[in-house]
Write a protein that holds these residues in place. Sequence first.
Motif, short mmCIF file in Angstrom:
data_model
loop_
_atom_site.label_atom_id
_atom_site.label_comp_id
_atom_site.label_asym_id
_atom_site.label_seq_id
_atom_site.Cartn_x
_atom_site.Cartn_y
_atom_site.Cartn_z
N THR A 47 -6.60 10.15 5.05
CA THR A 47 -6.09 8.83 4.70
C THR A 47 -5.39 8.91 3.34
O THR A 47 -5.43 9.94 2.66
N ILE A 74 -11.77 10.84 4.18
CA ILE A 74 -10.88 10.47 3.08
C ILE A 74 -9.61 11.31 3.05
O ILE A 74 -8.53 10.81 2.75
N ARG A 76 -10.94 8.41 -3.97
CA ARG A 76 -10.91 9.84 -3.67
C ARG A 76 -11.74 10.62 -4.68
O ARG A 76 -11.95 10.17 -5.80
N TYR A 126 -6.29 6.44 1.20
CA TYR A 126 -7.22 5.52 0.54
C TYR A 126 -7.45 5.97 -0.90
O TYR A 126 -7.59 7.16 -1.18
N ILE A 149 0.78 -1.24 0.00
CA ILE A 149 0.00 0.00 0.00
C ILE A 149 0.81 1.29 0.00
O ILE A 149 0.25 2.35 -0.15
N PRO A 175 -9.60 2.94 6.42
CA PRO A 175 -8.26 2.81 5.83
C PRO A 175 -7.70 1.40 6.03
O PRO A 175 -8.16 0.65 6.88
N PHE A 176 -6.70 1.07 5.22
CA PHE A 176 -6.11 -0.26 5.25
C PHE A 176 -5.53 -0.63 6.61
O PHE A 176 -5.50 -1.78 6.97
N VAL A 193 -14.11 6.56 4.87
CA VAL A 193 -13.57 5.25 4.48
C VAL A 193 -12.97 4.55 5.69
O VAL A 193 -12.70 5.17 6.72
#
Length: 167
Positions: A87, A84, A92, A89, A26, A75-76, A73
Amino acid sequence: MARPQIQFTPIGVVRTEHICAEKTPIQPVFARQCAGRIEVFPEFVDGLRDLDGFSHIHLIYHLDRADSPKLIVRPFLQDVERGIFATRYPARPNPIGLSVVELLRIDGGVIHFRGADMLDGSPLLDIKPFTSKFDCIEATRNGWYDEVDTETTRRKGLREYEQAAKP
């Protein structure tokens, strides 16, 4: 007031071994062993002049396979909902990716690099040199990222890549 439309023209395409988002590291820090290359379109090759003097570059690319935009969201690295913009992520409002990668060499219009955390075929929008004179900032606050321990960050950051890479 009408919002202006913005249009970008890709300058090349990113080539990596990653074809499945769920198995791609990521961030470049978890993709250090992942090689990639950029195929710069012929009309932009002259712009690569002098880039080989830098050890690292910023790659700005279109997250062309990201999910529809979301403002909240998970996040991982956590199972907590976040805004958003707090993060990295990919889903977007403007799906733009940013990675700092290690520049290995340039062969004509092909840039070889290490730290590939993007999907194969991602449209490249821009390249900027990384320089410690401008880009090296000691963070004093890391927001919610400080809540995630180092081992969890490493494990989730590598995602499935580390397991898939084992013989």
